[in-house]
Structures are given as C-alpha cells and as structure tokens.
Scaffold this active site. Structure first.
Site, PDB file in Angstrom:
ATOM      1  N   ASN A 129      -0.387  -0.834  -2.222  1.00 31.74           N
ATOM      2  CA  ASN A 129      -0.341  -0.283  -3.589  1.00 31.74           C
ATOM      3  C   ASN A 129       0.101  -1.459  -4.405  1.00 31.74           C
ATOM      4  O   ASN A 129       1.337  -1.989  -4.461  1.00 31.74           O
ATOM      5  CB  ASN A 129       0.871   0.688  -3.484  1.00 31.74           C
ATOM      6  CG  ASN A 129       1.186   1.545  -4.777  1.00 31.74           C
ATOM      7  OD1 ASN A 129       0.437   1.246  -5.869  1.00 31.74           O
ATOM      8  ND2 ASN A 129       2.273   2.258  -4.910  1.00 31.74           N
ATOM      9  N   LYS A 182       0.617  -1.359  -7.587  1.00 35.44           N
ATOM     10  CA  LYS A 182       1.338  -0.828  -8.806  1.00 35.44           C
ATOM     11  C   LYS A 182       0.650  -1.518  -9.954  1.00 35.44           C
ATOM     12  O   LYS A 182      -0.476  -1.642 -10.000  1.00 35.44           O
ATOM     13  CB  LYS A 182       2.783  -0.948  -8.544  1.00 35.44           C
ATOM     14  CG  LYS A 182       3.267  -0.722  -7.163  1.00 35.44           C
ATOM     15  CD  LYS A 182       4.655  -0.565  -7.362  1.00 35.44           C
ATOM     16  CE  LYS A 182       5.444  -0.346  -5.866  1.00 35.44           C
ATOM     17  NZ  LYS A 182       6.576   0.115  -5.887  1.00 35.44           N
ATOM     18  N   GLU A 218       7.028   6.940  -8.201  1.00 37.47           N
ATOM     19  CA  GLU A 218       6.978   6.371  -9.488  1.00 37.47           C
ATOM     20  C   GLU A 218       6.184   7.368 -10.588  1.00 37.47           C
ATOM     21  O   GLU A 218       6.760   7.564 -11.523  1.00 37.47           O
ATOM     22  CB  GLU A 218       6.590   5.138  -9.549  1.00 37.47           C
ATOM     23  CG  GLU A 218       7.808   4.061  -9.074  1.00 37.47           C
ATOM     24  CD  GLU A 218       6.916   2.899  -8.334  1.00 37.47           C
ATOM     25  OE1 GLU A 218       5.702   2.499  -8.546  1.00 37.47           O
ATOM     26  OE2 GLU A 218       7.658   2.251  -7.587  1.00 37.47           O
ATOM     27  N   SER A 226       9.758  -1.392   1.210  1.00 36.54           N
ATOM     28  CA  SER A 226      10.163  -2.579   1.492  1.00 36.54           C
ATOM     29  C   SER A 226       9.479  -2.906   3.158  1.00 36.54           C
ATOM     30  O   SER A 226      10.253  -3.595   3.862  1.00 36.54           O
ATOM     31  CB  SER A 226      11.741  -2.686   1.794  1.00 36.54           C
ATOM     32  OG  SER A 226      12.087  -2.413   0.206  1.00 36.54           O
ATOM     33  N   GLY A 251       4.114  -1.890  -0.601  1.00 31.94           N
ATOM     34  CA  GLY A 251       4.033  -2.310  -2.335  1.00 31.94           C
ATOM     35  C   GLY A 251       4.022  -3.745  -2.518  1.00 31.94           C
ATOM     36  O   GLY A 251       3.070  -4.664  -2.158  1.00 31.94           O
TER      37      GLY A 251
HETATM   38  C1  PEP Z   1       5.649   1.472  -2.799  1.00 29.75           C
HETATM   39  O1  PEP Z   1       5.699   1.283  -4.018  1.00 29.75           O
HETATM   40  O2  PEP Z   1       4.945   2.457  -2.265  1.00 29.75           O
HETATM   41  C2  PEP Z   1       6.132   0.560  -1.847  1.00 29.75           C
HETATM   42  C3  PEP Z   1       6.045   1.015  -0.551  1.00 29.75           C
HETATM   43  O3  PEP Z   1       6.906  -0.555  -2.329  1.00 29.75           O
HETATM   44  P1  PEP Z   1       7.672  -1.680  -1.768  1.00 29.75           P
HETATM   45  O4  PEP Z   1       6.802  -1.964  -0.304  1.00 29.75           O
HETATM   46  O5  PEP Z   1       7.735  -2.767  -2.558  1.00 29.75           O
HETATM   47  O6  PEP Z   1       8.962  -1.142  -1.177  1.00 29.75           O
END
Ligand code: PEP
Length: 270
Positions: free
Chosen positions: A15, A17, A107, A222, A243
């Site tokens: 993702n 974003k 989000e 993460s 993400g």
């Molecule tokens: C996400 O936004 O779906 C996500 C998992 O972000 P991150 O991996 O940066 O925590």
C-alpha cells in the site's frame, strides 16, 4: 468423512498510500520488476496499490513486461457513476486492469470518516465487479489497552460482511491491521497477530460456515523484511499488507522473498 484441506494462496500487498507521483511510481515498479524477476514467487500473489494518478503508468509497465504483479486501488466509490465529485468508480478501475481494492483502511475510517456501512457497501460493490476487496480491520491503541480488541474486530468483521452473498466469502481478503502498529515501526507480536487472525477466521466460520477456511487473512502494521517470515509462518496469517516498506523496492522484494521461502513453490496453509 472430512473435507479436503483448502489451500490458501498467500498475498503480499504493498500500500503506497499518498506517496510517489507517476514518474516516481514508474521508477519503483521498474526496480521492483528487476528484483522480483530473480525470485521464485509463483506460489504467491504480489500486489501493489499505488495512488489513483499512478495506476495508468504502473499498468503500462506491468503489462508491457508481463510482470506477475497484481494491480490494486486504495479506495473506490460504492456508486457506479454520477454526481460524486472526487470519487473514482469501479468501472474506471476495471479499465485500468485493477483487480483488488483496499476497503476501509484505517486511514479512510479515521481521517475520512468512512463508516462500517460504507465499508460494507463498498465491499459488496467490489465483489459485484468480480474484483477482490481487501477489507481492513483493527483496533486502536486505547482499545487494545482496555482489552476490547476482540469486540472491535468482531463488530468490524461482521459489519463488513453484511449483505455479502453466501458463497462469496472466499473472494474476500481481510487485513488485520492494528492501528497502533501502522507506521510506528512496532509490529504486533506473532502471538498477538495469530490470536487476532484466528479470531477473525473463527468468526467468519461461525457466521458463514466452512468457507471461512478459504478466506485469506493478512497481517499489516510495520511489516518489514526482518519480521516477515515469522508473521507469514503463523497458521492464520496468509500474507502481509505492507505500507512504508513497500515504497522501497529492495525491502518489498525481501518481504516477498521471505514469504515465498516460507511457503515453498507449491505449498499452502490450511
Ligand atoms: C498500512 O498502512 O496498511 C500499513 C501496514 O502501513 P505500515 O506497513 O507502514 O505500518
């Protein structure tokens, strides 16, 4: 007589974003393509979810190079067409070879007030076009601290399945994304991720029957090369929603490699 064990095909989804314009997106996909080419990842699905304005460019590269990477969108309208300024319809996405849509990312829920009802309506619309909704659920930090993770997941999952026709559940992906783990660098422990994903699967089975065993459940929050193998080895985790680390071709390819390594070329979990 017991039924044969279903095999769930793992999915590693990136993702992006609201990052990378279409020029930067082209660079990232080209870099990723080179790295994925040297990996044995035919036993799993890999998908990227760029911003809307990048989809056409990314589609062009994936198509021209016949890369085995699925294209996803980060959101869509539940409406077909019309006076919905700023929205993007599923027909538009289908024309760009999009096959997956994130639905109800935290989000969208927290910053853009997407409700459980809108999540359910969007998931139904995505399924109606034969695309795969990746429905995101997860608790906040305070909800976790007060011990209400289970209740939160139950209400989100049941609400998201509202109105989904029986038999369509296997075409849904649910991403368990604890909100406190998103973008913080602190992932859920493997124990906590497994408990939550098992709870989600049990809920679906209780509501919808054995087809719940075929539904893919991802962990997100993460995820990175260092924790990917441990997370995807969990019995009820069928892949990762990534993400930040998906913006780095080297890190994302390493996560794909770790997942492929856990599953082998032909195996799946049951
Ligand atoms: C996400 O936004 O779906 C996500 C998992 O972000 P991150 O991996 O940066 O925590």
């Amino acid at each position: 007589m017991s039924s044969p064990k279903p095999v769930r095909r793992p999915l590693v989804a990136g993702n992006w974003k609201m990052n990378l314009d279409h020029v930067a997106a082209i660079r990232l996909v080209q870099d990723l393509a080179l790295r994925l080419r040297s990996l044995e990842h035919d036993a799993l699905d890999v998908a990227v979810f760029p911003p809307f304005t990048d989809l056409r460019s990314v589609e062009g590269i994936l198509g021209a190079d016949q890369l085995p990477v699925l294209l996803g969108a980060q959101h869509c309208s539940a409406f077909d067409e019309g006076a919905y300024t700023g929205e993007i319809s599923l027909s538009m996405l289908v024309r760009l070879s999009v096959t997956m849509v994130l639905v109800g990312h935290s989000e969208r829920r927290q910053l853009f007030t997407m409700t459980d009802e809108q999540v359910a309506a969007t998931a139904r619309a995505v399924l109606a076009r034969e695309l795969t909704p990746v429905i995101c659920v997860g608790e906040t930090g305070p909800e976790r601290d007060e011990g209400s993770t289970e209740a939160r997941l139950e209400s989100q999952v049941l609400a998201a399945l509202e109105g989904v026709a029986p038999g369509r559940e296997a075409g849904i992906v649910i991403a368990y994304e604890p909100i406190w783990a998103i973008g913080t660098g602190v992932a859920a422990t493997p124990d906590d991720a497994q408990v939550a994903c098992e709870q989600i699967r049990s809920l679906v089975i209780a509501q919808r029957g054995e087809i719940g065993r075929e539904m893919r459940i991802l962990y997100g929050g993460s995820a990175k090369p260092e924790n990917a193998a441990e997370l995807v080895s969990l019995p009820d985790v069928d892949g990762l929603l990534v993400g930040g680390a998906s913006l780095d071709a080297e890190a994302f390819a390493a996560i794909v490699a770790a997942t492929a390594g856990c599953y082998g070329r032909a195996a799946g979990k049951s």
